[in-house]
Write an enzyme that holds these catalytic residues in place. Structure first.
Site, PDB file in Angstrom:
ATOM      1  N   SER A   1       0.829  -1.211   0.000  1.00 20.96           N
ATOM      2  CA  SER A   1       0.000   0.000   0.000  1.00 20.96           C
ATOM      3  C   SER A   1       0.863   1.261   0.000  1.00 20.96           C
ATOM      4  O   SER A   1       0.338   2.369   0.032  1.00 20.96           O
ATOM      5  CB  SER A   1      -0.924   0.003   1.224  1.00 20.96           C
ATOM      6  OG  SER A   1      -0.170  -0.165   2.413  1.00 20.96           O
TER       7      SER A   1
ATOM      8  N   SER B   1     -14.473  26.821 -27.219  1.00 24.49           N
ATOM      9  CA  SER B   1     -14.490  25.638 -28.074  1.00 24.49           C
ATOM     10  C   SER B   1     -13.493  25.847 -29.189  1.00 24.49           C
ATOM     11  O   SER B   1     -13.311  26.962 -29.674  1.00 24.49           O
ATOM     12  CB  SER B   1     -15.898  25.458 -28.653  1.00 24.49           C
ATOM     13  OG  SER B   1     -15.834  24.690 -29.841  1.00 24.49           O
TER      14      SER B   1
ATOM     15  N   GLN C   1      -7.223  -2.404   4.385  1.00 27.25           N
ATOM     16  CA  GLN C   1      -6.218  -1.586   3.706  1.00 27.25           C
ATOM     17  C   GLN C   1      -6.854  -0.833   2.529  1.00 27.25           C
ATOM     18  O   GLN C   1      -6.361   0.211   2.110  1.00 27.25           O
ATOM     19  CB  GLN C   1      -5.073  -2.480   3.212  1.00 27.25           C
ATOM     20  CG  GLN C   1      -3.976  -1.747   2.490  1.00 27.25           C
ATOM     21  CD  GLN C   1      -2.726  -2.598   2.385  1.00 27.25           C
ATOM     22  OE1 GLN C   1      -2.008  -2.759   3.355  1.00 27.25           O
ATOM     23  NE2 GLN C   1      -2.484  -3.174   1.220  1.00 27.25           N
TER      24      GLN C   1
ATOM     25  N   GLU D   1     -19.543  21.619 -14.774  1.00 30.41           N
ATOM     26  CA  GLU D   1     -19.827  20.257 -15.261  1.00 30.41           C
ATOM     27  C   GLU D   1     -18.948  19.225 -14.570  1.00 30.41           C
ATOM     28  O   GLU D   1     -19.396  18.128 -14.230  1.00 30.41           O
ATOM     29  CB  GLU D   1     -19.616  20.197 -16.780  1.00 30.41           C
ATOM     30  CG  GLU D   1     -20.592  21.076 -17.553  1.00 30.41           C
ATOM     31  CD  GLU D   1     -20.151  21.248 -18.997  1.00 30.41           C
ATOM     32  OE1 GLU D   1     -20.596  20.457 -19.832  1.00 30.41           O
ATOM     33  OE2 GLU D   1     -19.341  22.147 -19.282  1.00 30.41           O
TER      34      GLU D   1
ATOM     35  N   LYS E   1     -18.717  29.937 -28.222  1.00 32.23           N
ATOM     36  CA  LYS E   1     -18.956  29.166 -26.995  1.00 32.23           C
ATOM     37  C   LYS E   1     -18.229  29.691 -25.779  1.00 32.23           C
ATOM     38  O   LYS E   1     -17.087  30.140 -25.845  1.00 32.23           O
ATOM     39  CB  LYS E   1     -18.525  27.719 -27.226  1.00 32.23           C
ATOM     40  CG  LYS E   1     -19.375  27.013 -28.268  1.00 32.23           C
ATOM     41  CD  LYS E   1     -20.588  26.384 -27.659  1.00 32.23           C
ATOM     42  CE  LYS E   1     -20.249  24.965 -27.271  1.00 32.23           C
ATOM     43  NZ  LYS E   1     -21.391  24.302 -26.670  1.00 32.23           N
TER      44      LYS E   1
ATOM     45  N   ASN F   1     -18.051  27.694 -22.296  1.00 30.17           N
ATOM     46  CA  ASN F   1     -18.546  26.479 -21.627  1.00 30.17           C
ATOM     47  C   ASN F   1     -18.252  26.502 -20.130  1.00 30.17           C
ATOM     48  O   ASN F   1     -17.155  26.879 -19.717  1.00 30.17           O
ATOM     49  CB  ASN F   1     -17.899  25.245 -22.255  1.00 30.17           C
ATOM     50  CG  ASN F   1     -18.308  25.070 -23.709  1.00 30.17           C
ATOM     51  OD1 ASN F   1     -19.417  25.445 -24.094  1.00 30.17           O
ATOM     52  ND2 ASN F   1     -17.411  24.540 -24.520  1.00 30.17           N
TER      53      ASN F   1
ATOM     54  N   LYS G   1      -8.235   3.300   2.283  1.00 36.16           N
ATOM     55  CA  LYS G   1      -7.531   4.570   2.141  1.00 36.16           C
ATOM     56  C   LYS G   1      -7.594   5.214   0.760  1.00 36.16           C
ATOM     57  O   LYS G   1      -7.887   6.404   0.640  1.00 36.16           O
ATOM     58  CB  LYS G   1      -6.048   4.363   2.523  1.00 36.16           C
ATOM     59  CG  LYS G   1      -5.856   4.258   4.030  1.00 36.16           C
ATOM     60  CD  LYS G   1      -4.433   3.918   4.412  1.00 36.16           C
ATOM     61  CE  LYS G   1      -4.168   2.447   4.457  1.00 36.16           C
ATOM     62  NZ  LYS G   1      -5.005   1.667   5.376  1.00 36.16           N
TER      63      LYS G   1
ATOM     64  N   TYR H   1      -9.369  -6.752  12.808  1.00 36.21           N
ATOM     65  CA  TYR H   1      -8.729  -6.296  11.578  1.00 36.21           C
ATOM     66  C   TYR H   1      -8.668  -7.412  10.540  1.00 36.21           C
ATOM     67  O   TYR H   1      -8.374  -8.556  10.852  1.00 36.21           O
ATOM     68  CB  TYR H   1      -7.306  -5.807  11.886  1.00 36.21           C
ATOM     69  CG  TYR H   1      -6.572  -5.338  10.637  1.00 36.21           C
ATOM     70  CD1 TYR H   1      -6.708  -4.041  10.185  1.00 36.21           C
ATOM     71  CD2 TYR H   1      -5.766  -6.220   9.906  1.00 36.21           C
ATOM     72  CE1 TYR H   1      -6.050  -3.621   9.033  1.00 36.21           C
ATOM     73  CE2 TYR H   1      -5.116  -5.800   8.755  1.00 36.21           C
ATOM     74  CZ  TYR H   1      -5.263  -4.500   8.325  1.00 36.21           C
ATOM     75  OH  TYR H   1      -4.621  -4.078   7.190  1.00 36.21           O
TER      76      TYR H   1
ATOM     77  N   THR I   1     -40.513  25.060  -9.634  1.00 34.01           N
ATOM     78  CA  THR I   1     -40.728  23.680  -9.198  1.00 34.01           C
ATOM     79  C   THR I   1     -40.878  22.897 -10.502  1.00 34.01           C
ATOM     80  O   THR I   1     -41.395  23.439 -11.493  1.00 34.01           O
ATOM     81  CB  THR I   1     -42.005  23.516  -8.340  1.00 34.01           C
ATOM     82  OG1 THR I   1     -43.132  23.928  -9.109  1.00 34.01           O
ATOM     83  CG2 THR I   1     -41.928  24.352  -7.062  1.00 34.01           C
ATOM     84  N   HIS I   2     -40.383  21.681 -10.538  1.00 32.17           N
ATOM     85  CA  HIS I   2     -40.395  20.877 -11.774  1.00 32.17           C
ATOM     86  C   HIS I   2     -39.662  21.583 -12.924  1.00 32.17           C
ATOM     87  O   HIS I   2     -39.942  21.333 -14.089  1.00 32.17           O
ATOM     88  CB  HIS I   2     -41.833  20.561 -12.241  1.00 32.17           C
ATOM     89  CG  HIS I   2     -42.733  20.087 -11.158  1.00 32.17           C
ATOM     90  ND1 HIS I   2     -42.940  18.749 -10.872  1.00 32.17           N
ATOM     91  CD2 HIS I   2     -43.474  20.778 -10.254  1.00 32.17           C
ATOM     92  CE1 HIS I   2     -43.782  18.638  -9.855  1.00 32.17           C
ATOM     93  NE2 HIS I   2     -44.114  19.863  -9.454  1.00 32.17           N
TER      94      HIS I   2
ATOM     95  N   ASN J   1      -1.929  -2.625  13.509  1.00 30.80           N
ATOM     96  CA  ASN J   1      -3.392  -2.495  13.511  1.00 30.80           C
ATOM     97  C   ASN J   1      -3.858  -1.236  14.232  1.00 30.80           C
ATOM     98  O   ASN J   1      -4.718  -0.502  13.730  1.00 30.80           O
ATOM     99  CB  ASN J   1      -4.034  -3.737  14.130  1.00 30.80           C
ATOM    100  CG  ASN J   1      -3.785  -4.971  13.289  1.00 30.80           C
ATOM    101  OD1 ASN J   1      -3.292  -4.863  12.157  1.00 30.80           O
ATOM    102  ND2 ASN J   1      -4.101  -6.143  13.821  1.00 30.80           N
TER     103      ASN J   1
END
Ligand code: ARG
Length: 462
Positions: free
Chosen positions: A27, A281, A326, A294, A287, A289, A329, A321, A159-160, A114
């Site tokens: 690791s 772009s 391991q 995103e 453009k 962007n 992480k 353990y 809403t919606h 451990n």
């Protein structure tokens, strides 16, 4: 050629591991990030061993100085990391032995990897909670500045994703301050709960040496030692709580990112993103962007993924353990890194964006957004039951739609053809400014309410 057995535990081994075994087992490629925590844990442990008379003061001092050298070697990129030594714990200890010789072998008294890894990772995650809190504070500050500037700028509330009622820009910004502040309190709760020390649990059962667990806990900034040695080495709730809090926070970031993507489109033009946070772009010159928004929206996936992955790693493990752990992480590191990056990018975008006030206002007035205000007026002024008022208003909306105009463009005669008692003062409530100004209930969108909330948050975020 067979590799020689591991120097840390090779006593009963005749041969070293297969290369693939080494590859799946090691690791060090990622847990080297825990070096500062590992060294802090070892220093606290060595000082405690000496204070309790388990090792000599001279050995403790040699260990302390050796660990400082190791830390500086790591910080300056001079440390000889070795995959054969598997992980950060054995890399540090082996180097310590190279540097100081025999006393290094006494450091691991009354300790196991451990409890060592449980301490290191806990300290690391605790620090991430603090960093998330600071980053969220900065984001809330940027949102609050937007809210204060635009406490009375009208915009459509949805809403919606259909126009619902006019709201204020400040109100919308403060909704996110509420969300991100809840995230801060989630990280704070998780931090408070995780702030107990596994050190001294040793492999799983505790130790026969007369150690002082409170001393190491205090030295590492923990509130107290964990009370059950089995739980101390088996628990990864702290990482899961961090990832769960990170996931909810990332979900909030993604919702805001989604709004920025929509709002900055040519169809909406609610905000102009700064050049600093836009990309062009290579083929379409017009453009701009919103790539950062995103990417924030997308990065959420890996943060959720880390949470699910660790839940899955943990769910089948018998106490205590297992090496499965391991795998706690790498994805937690990735989730934390991406959360911090997303928070920083969002803070920059929000601070530097410009609300397009005129477009917000025009959009606020379209889509019959004050229909509810009209219905409320019929209830309040003419005493109609709300259901009937709803029906009358619906007829008027249909009429306006037929004429291709908005509600305020209808004449009084138009109105009276649907309900004879409607008076001229109905037009007062059909304007969007009046509509938002009237929403003075606690937590409502009226500029007066928004300003009160801005003042409140300025106090909190000070
Ligand atoms: N590298 C290990 C981990 O991250 C450290 C603990 C190893 N413990 C053991 N008994 N093999 O979990």
């Amino acid at each position: 050629m067979t590799k020689s057995a591991n120097t840390m535990w090779g006593g009963r081994f005749a041969a070293g591991p297969d290369a693939i075994m080494e590859a799946i087992n090691a690791s060090i490629g990622y847990d080297r990030r825990l070096a500062p925590q590992d060294i802090a844990g070892s220093r606290a442990h060595a000082a405690m061993l000496a204070a309790c008379g388990i090792i000599t003061d001279n050995d403790a001092e040699a260990i302390r100085e050796g660990l400082l050298t190791v830390l500086s070697e790591i910080e300056t990129g001079k440390f000889p990391f070795s995959t054969a030594l598997e992980d950060i714990h054995m890399n540090v200890e082996a180097r310590l032995r190279d540097l100081i010789g025999e006393p290094a072998g006494r450091l691991h008294t009354a300790r196991s990897r451990n409890d060592q890894v449980a301490v290191d990772f806990r300290l690391w995650v605790r620090d991430q909670c603090d960093q998330a809190d600071a980053a969220l504070g900065a984001l809330c500050g940027a949102l609050l500045a937007q809210a204060e500037a635009g406490a009375d700028w009208v915009m459509p509330g949805f809403t919606h994703l259909q126009t619902a009622q006019p709201v204020t820009w400040g109100h919308h910004m403060l909704a996110y301050v509420e969300m991100f502040s809840r995230d801060r309190s989630r990280f704070a709760d998780a931090r408070a709960r995780m702030n107990t020390s596994p050190l001294g649990a040793a492999a799983l059962a505790g130790t026969s040496f007369p150690i002082d667990r409170q001393m190491t806990a205090t030295a590492l900034g923990f509130d107290r030692p964990m009370s059950n040695s089995l739980d101390a080495v088996a628990d990864r709730d702290f990482a899961l709580e961090f990832l769960a809090s990170a996931s909810i926070c990332a979900m909030h970031l993604s919702r805001l990112a989604e709004e920025l993507v929509i709002w900055s489109s040519a169809q909406f033009r609610f905000v102009k993103m700064s050049d600093k946070w836009s990309t062009g772009s290579s083929i379409m010159p017009q453009k701009r962007n919103p790539d950062a928004a995103e990417l924030i929206r997308a990065k959420v996936g890996r943060i959720f993924g880390a949470n699910v992955a660790l839940m899955t790693v943990m769910k089948g493990l018998p106490l205590t353990y297992s090496k499965d752990m391991q795998e706690d992480k790498e994805q937690t590191f990735d989730a934390a890194d991406n959360l911090m990056l997303a928070l920083a990018a969002m803070t920059g975008m929000v601070a530097d964006m410009t609300a397009e006030r005129a477009n917000l206002k025009a959009a606020a007035a379209s889509g019959f957004s004050t229909a509810t205000d009209l219905a409320d007026w019929l209830v309040r002024e003419l005493g109609l039951p709300f259901r009937e008022a709803h029906h009358v208003t619906g007829s008027l909306v249909a009429m306006a739609e037929g004429k291709g105009c908005d509600l305020p463009d209808l004449t009084l005669e138009d109105m009276q053809s649907v309900h004879a008692d409607i008076r001229d003062d109905v037009f007062d409530v059909l304007g969007v400014e009046n509509s938002v100004a009237s929403r003075t209930s606690f937590g409502g969108t009226a500029p007066s309410q928004v300003r009160a909330q801005v003042a409140h948050w300025k106090e909190v975020l000070k």
